[in-house]
Design a protein around this motif. Structure first.
Motif, PDB file in Angstrom:
ATOM      1  N   TYR A  52       0.826  -1.216  -0.003  1.00  0.00           N
ATOM      2  CA  TYR A  52       0.000  -0.149   0.035  1.00  0.00           C
ATOM      3  C   TYR A  52       0.762   1.355   0.158  1.00  0.00           C
ATOM      4  CZ  TYR A  52      -3.113   3.688   1.680  1.00  0.00           C
ATOM      5  OH  TYR A  52      -3.837   4.741   1.836  1.00  0.00           O
ATOM      6  N   ASP A  53       2.084   1.083   0.752  1.00  0.00           N
ATOM      7  CA  ASP A  53       2.659   2.464   0.933  1.00  0.00           C
ATOM      8  C   ASP A  53       3.466   2.578  -0.517  1.00  0.00           C
ATOM      9  OD1 ASP A  53       4.747   4.163   2.285  1.00  0.00           O
ATOM     10  OD2 ASP A  53       6.137   2.951   1.520  1.00  0.00           O
ATOM     11  N   ARG A  54       3.932   1.558  -1.088  1.00  0.00           N
ATOM     12  CA  ARG A  54       4.577   1.797  -2.647  1.00  0.00           C
ATOM     13  C   ARG A  54       3.431   2.016  -3.787  1.00  0.00           C
ATOM     14  NH1 ARG A  54       8.341   3.836  -2.715  1.00  0.00           N
ATOM     15  NH2 ARG A  54       7.541   4.305  -0.656  1.00  0.00           N
ATOM     16  N   TYR A  55       2.459   1.777  -3.477  1.00  0.00           N
ATOM     17  CA  TYR A  55       1.073   2.033  -4.386  1.00  0.00           C
ATOM     18  C   TYR A  55       0.953   3.657  -4.367  1.00  0.00           C
ATOM     19  CZ  TYR A  55      -3.642   3.126  -5.648  1.00  0.00           C
ATOM     20  OH  TYR A  55      -4.812   3.634  -6.317  1.00  0.00           O
ATOM     21  N   VAL A  56       0.740   4.171  -2.755  1.00  0.00           N
ATOM     22  CA  VAL A  56       0.549   5.609  -2.895  1.00  0.00           C
ATOM     23  C   VAL A  56       1.647   6.358  -3.123  1.00  0.00           C
ATOM     24  CG1 VAL A  56       0.026   7.338  -1.136  1.00  0.00           C
ATOM     25  CG2 VAL A  56      -1.087   5.019  -0.935  1.00  0.00           C
ATOM     26  N   ALA A  57       3.041   6.104  -2.902  1.00  0.00           N
ATOM     27  CA  ALA A  57       4.228   6.632  -3.291  1.00  0.00           C
ATOM     28  C   ALA A  57       4.161   6.916  -4.777  1.00  0.00           C
ATOM     29  CB  ALA A  57       5.544   6.050  -2.739  1.00  0.00           C
ATOM     30  N   ILE A  58       4.102   5.858  -5.636  1.00  0.00           N
ATOM     31  CA  ILE A  58       4.184   5.887  -7.059  1.00  0.00           C
ATOM     32  C   ILE A  58       3.006   6.187  -7.996  1.00  0.00           C
ATOM     33  CG2 ILE A  58       4.625   4.449  -9.103  1.00  0.00           C
ATOM     34  CD1 ILE A  58       6.495   2.775  -7.273  1.00  0.00           C
ATOM     35  N   CYS A  59       1.691   5.641  -7.513  1.00  0.00           N
ATOM     36  CA  CYS A  59       0.388   6.210  -8.069  1.00  0.00           C
ATOM     37  C   CYS A  59      -0.196   7.444  -7.720  1.00  0.00           C
ATOM     38  CB  CYS A  59      -0.606   4.831  -7.858  1.00  0.00           C
ATOM     39  SG  CYS A  59       0.092   3.210  -8.700  1.00  0.00           S
ATOM     40  N   GLN A  60      -0.004   7.868  -6.497  1.00  0.00           N
ATOM     41  CA  GLN A  60      -0.513   9.077  -6.131  1.00  0.00           C
ATOM     42  C   GLN A  60       0.547   9.913  -5.345  1.00  0.00           C
ATOM     43  OE1 GLN A  60      -4.279   8.845  -3.998  1.00  0.00           O
ATOM     44  NE2 GLN A  60      -4.762   6.692  -5.046  1.00  0.00           N
ATOM     45  N   PRO A  61       1.644  10.293  -6.013  1.00  0.00           N
ATOM     46  CA  PRO A  61       2.835  10.885  -5.462  1.00  0.00           C
ATOM     47  C   PRO A  61       2.474  12.148  -4.489  1.00  0.00           C
ATOM     48  CG  PRO A  61       3.162  11.166  -7.476  1.00  0.00           C
ATOM     49  CD  PRO A  61       2.218  10.262  -7.299  1.00  0.00           C
ATOM     50  N   LEU A  62       1.570  13.155  -5.175  1.00  0.00           N
ATOM     51  CA  LEU A  62       1.150  14.325  -4.785  1.00  0.00           C
ATOM     52  C   LEU A  62       0.461  14.361  -3.496  1.00  0.00           C
ATOM     53  CD1 LEU A  62       0.111  16.191  -8.102  1.00  0.00           C
ATOM     54  CD2 LEU A  62       2.185  16.303  -6.866  1.00  0.00           C
ATOM     55  N   HIS A  63      -0.082  13.054  -3.093  1.00  0.00           N
ATOM     56  CA  HIS A  63      -0.996  12.827  -1.714  1.00  0.00           C
ATOM     57  C   HIS A  63      -0.098  12.008  -1.027  1.00  0.00           C
ATOM     58  CE1 HIS A  63      -4.337  15.056  -3.557  1.00  0.00           C
ATOM     59  NE2 HIS A  63      -3.931  14.184  -4.895  1.00  0.00           N
ATOM     60  N   TYR A  64       0.886  11.666  -1.080  1.00  0.00           N
ATOM     61  CA  TYR A  64       1.766  10.619  -0.239  1.00  0.00           C
ATOM     62  C   TYR A  64       1.945  11.002   0.989  1.00  0.00           C
ATOM     63  CZ  TYR A  64       5.355   7.447   1.293  1.00  0.00           C
ATOM     64  OH  TYR A  64       5.846   6.332   1.918  1.00  0.00           O
ATOM     65  N   HIS A  65       2.208  12.303   1.356  1.00  0.00           N
ATOM     66  CA  HIS A  65       2.740  12.731   2.501  1.00  0.00           C
ATOM     67  C   HIS A  65       1.468  12.976   3.515  1.00  0.00           C
ATOM     68  CE1 HIS A  65       6.951  13.021   2.426  1.00  0.00           C
ATOM     69  NE2 HIS A  65       7.013  13.665   1.078  1.00  0.00           N
ATOM     70  N   SER A  66       0.331  13.303   2.971  1.00  0.00           N
ATOM     71  CA  SER A  66      -0.868  13.583   3.466  1.00  0.00           C
ATOM     72  C   SER A  66      -1.562  11.994   3.871  1.00  0.00           C
ATOM     73  CB  SER A  66      -1.917  14.205   2.694  1.00  0.00           C
ATOM     74  OG  SER A  66      -2.160  13.595   1.505  1.00  0.00           O
ATOM     75  N   PHE A  67      -1.542  11.013   2.803  1.00  0.00           N
ATOM     76  CA  PHE A  67      -2.009   9.778   3.081  1.00  0.00           C
ATOM     77  C   PHE A  67      -1.250   9.071   4.229  1.00  0.00           C
ATOM     78  CE2 PHE A  67      -4.462   9.187  -1.334  1.00  0.00           C
ATOM     79  CZ  PHE A  67      -5.251   9.757  -0.713  1.00  0.00           C
ATOM     80  N   MET A  68       0.461   9.164   4.038  1.00  0.00           N
ATOM     81  CA  MET A  68       0.945   8.268   4.895  1.00  0.00           C
ATOM     82  C   MET A  68       1.625   9.270   6.132  1.00  0.00           C
ATOM     83  SD  MET A  68       1.136   5.430   3.908  1.00  0.00           S
ATOM     84  CE  MET A  68       2.422   4.557   4.814  1.00  0.00           C
ATOM     85  N   SER A  69       0.808   9.999   6.699  1.00  0.00           N
ATOM     86  CA  SER A  69       1.050  10.769   7.808  1.00  0.00           C
ATOM     87  C   SER A  69       1.646   9.863   8.967  1.00  0.00           C
ATOM     88  CB  SER A  69      -0.204  11.521   8.151  1.00  0.00           C
ATOM     89  OG  SER A  69      -1.259  10.717   8.753  1.00  0.00           O
ATOM     90  N   LYS A  70       2.210  10.420  10.028  1.00  0.00           N
ATOM     91  CA  LYS A  70       2.554   9.594  11.180  1.00  0.00           C
ATOM     92  C   LYS A  70       1.534   8.957  11.809  1.00  0.00           C
ATOM     93  CE  LYS A  70       6.704  12.589  12.300  1.00  0.00           C
ATOM     94  NZ  LYS A  70       7.161  13.535  13.380  1.00  0.00           N
ATOM     95  N   ARG A  71       0.285   9.518  12.047  1.00  0.00           N
ATOM     96  CA  ARG A  71      -0.832   8.912  12.578  1.00  0.00           C
ATOM     97  C   ARG A  71      -1.354   7.651  11.702  1.00  0.00           C
ATOM     98  NH1 ARG A  71      -6.676  11.607  13.931  1.00  0.00           N
ATOM     99  NH2 ARG A  71      -7.522   9.717  14.699  1.00  0.00           N
ATOM    100  N   ARG A  72      -1.378   7.897  10.425  1.00  0.00           N
ATOM    101  CA  ARG A  72      -1.949   6.735   9.492  1.00  0.00           C
ATOM    102  C   ARG A  72      -0.637   5.625   9.575  1.00  0.00           C
ATOM    103  NH1 ARG A  72      -4.642   6.664   4.852  1.00  0.00           N
ATOM    104  NH2 ARG A  72      -6.017   7.923   5.805  1.00  0.00           N
ATOM    105  N   LEU A  73       0.637   6.024   9.659  1.00  0.00           N
ATOM    106  CA  LEU A  73       1.667   5.121   9.656  1.00  0.00           C
ATOM    107  C   LEU A  73       1.498   4.373  10.921  1.00  0.00           C
ATOM    108  CD1 LEU A  73       4.076   3.786   8.693  1.00  0.00           C
ATOM    109  CD2 LEU A  73       5.585   5.562   9.727  1.00  0.00           C
ATOM    110  N   CYS A  74       1.276   4.968  12.022  1.00  0.00           N
ATOM    111  CA  CYS A  74       1.280   4.095  13.473  1.00  0.00           C
ATOM    112  C   CYS A  74       0.011   3.239  13.291  1.00  0.00           C
ATOM    113  CB  CYS A  74       1.073   5.310  14.388  1.00  0.00           C
ATOM    114  SG  CYS A  74       0.857   4.600  15.908  1.00  0.00           S
ATOM    115  N   GLN A  75      -1.132   3.556  12.776  1.00  0.00           N
ATOM    116  CA  GLN A  75      -2.389   2.926  12.437  1.00  0.00           C
ATOM    117  C   GLN A  75      -1.913   1.393  11.908  1.00  0.00           C
ATOM    118  OE1 GLN A  75      -4.837   5.582  10.958  1.00  0.00           O
ATOM    119  NE2 GLN A  75      -5.735   6.350  12.873  1.00  0.00           N
ATOM    120  N   LEU A  76      -1.291   1.719  10.570  1.00  0.00           N
ATOM    121  CA  LEU A  76      -0.926   0.719   9.737  1.00  0.00           C
ATOM    122  C   LEU A  76      -0.132  -0.279  10.335  1.00  0.00           C
ATOM    123  CD1 LEU A  76      -0.548   2.499   6.371  1.00  0.00           C
ATOM    124  CD2 LEU A  76      -2.347   1.087   6.895  1.00  0.00           C
TER     125      LEU A  76
END
Length: 310
Positions: free
Chosen positions: A119-143
């Motif tokens: 999922y992390d690689r999908y967001v990083a490559i397919c939606q790079p502009l939204h990567y940092h908002s999607f993979m925030s510290k809170r979201r990372l902790c949840q995952l």
């Protein structure tokens, strides 16, 4: 709390019997191999923790991956090494259930982490502009919590169900405890239907993990086919993940298929090797692949090596 109705208070791990003639050699090789696993995993974890440039979602997930490798191998190797030096290969009832829990949760935690990494690689490559908002510290902790707590909760229930069974045998034809084997030791008049239903539910959950990973890579491949930069990023960050995933799936599926449908006529030593493949290959291969393939980690390791030489 459910009352344990089993009269069995310990198990005999008979899978080790055939190897006892070579136990000193096997002990030495196993100890060396376990030390190598510890060294590479702990080194990679230490590099990621101490370097602030690596405090990114992909590397934090890799750190979690290596911690799980340590968790799973620690559930097997110390006990196996002690058994090689002991005249009797017994394990207490509670210790056997604990080891079964560690083995299953380790394997499924690996798949959960691989799904989160996909999922992390999908967001990083397919939606790079939204990567940092999607993979925030809170979201990372949840995952990360999801990848650990899901298998822990599932197999806690599974082990509790197993602990309620009345067992009529204490002999396990393996070198470590496996929940499915313990269930097969239940007395003929014992109802194991709840264990079977829960086992199939668990399989369904992790097959869904597998389909999710396939879905992410279908999008990744389609996106990377259109852009040279995305292809470079895919080769650098997704190839190690794919190698880890394929290796994990091959050894786990092979072990599960053999455990359910395999022949008991194979030599015990070969059966032992098949059963511990998931504890031999992924825990050592994963830190090596990521250490060599990911540029930031490779450069950091090289800097440490050169600094140590100076």
């Amino acid at each position: 709390m459910m009352e344990n109705v089993s009269s069995v208070r310990s198990f005999v791990l008979s899978g080790i019997n055939e190897t006892m003639n070579y136990r000193i050699s096997i002990f030495s090789l196993t100890l060396l191999y376990y030390c190598v696993i510890l060294f590479f995993n702990i080194s990679l974890i230490a590099v990621i923790i101490t370097d602030e440039n690596l405090h990114e979602p992909m590397y934090i997930l890799l750190c979690s991956f290596c911690i799980n490798g340590l968790y799973g191998t620690t559930g097997f190797y110390p006990k196996f090494l002690l058994d090689l030096l002991s005249s009797s290969q017994e394990i207490s009832y509670e210790g056997c259930l604990l080891q079964a829990f560690v083995m299953y949760s380790f394997a499924c935690c690996d798949l959960s982490i691989l799904a989160v990494m996909a999922y992390d690689r999908y967001v990083a490559i397919c939606q790079p502009l939204h990567y940092h908002s999607f993979m925030s510290k809170r979201r990372l902790c949840q995952l990360v919590c999801f990848s650990w707590l899901t298998p822990f909760c599932i197999f806690s229930i599974s082990i509790i169900l197993t602990s309620t069974l009345k067992l009529c045998s204490s002999k396990i034809q393996k070198i470590f405890c496996v929940n499915w084997i313990i269930v097969k030791l239940a007395c003929p008049d014992t109802d194991t239907s709840s264990n079977s239903v829960f086992a199939y539910l668990t399989i369904f959950i992790y097959v869904f993990h597998g389909f999710f990973i396939i879905w992410t890579y279908m999008h990744l491949v389609r996106k990377c086919a259109k852009s040279k930069d995305d292809r470079v990023k895919f080769m650098q960050t997704c190839v190690p993940h794919l190698i880890s995933l394929i290796t994990f799936l091959v050894v786990i599926v092979f072990d599960l298929m053999y455990m359910r449908f395999g022949s008991a006529d194979l030599p015990q030593s070969l059966q032992n090797f098949i059963s511990i493949e998931f504890l031999l290959i992924p825990p050592l291969m994963n830190p090596l692949i990521y250490g060599f393939k990911l540029t930031k980690i490779r450069n950091r390791i090289l800097c440490l090596v050169r600094g140590g030489r100076k």
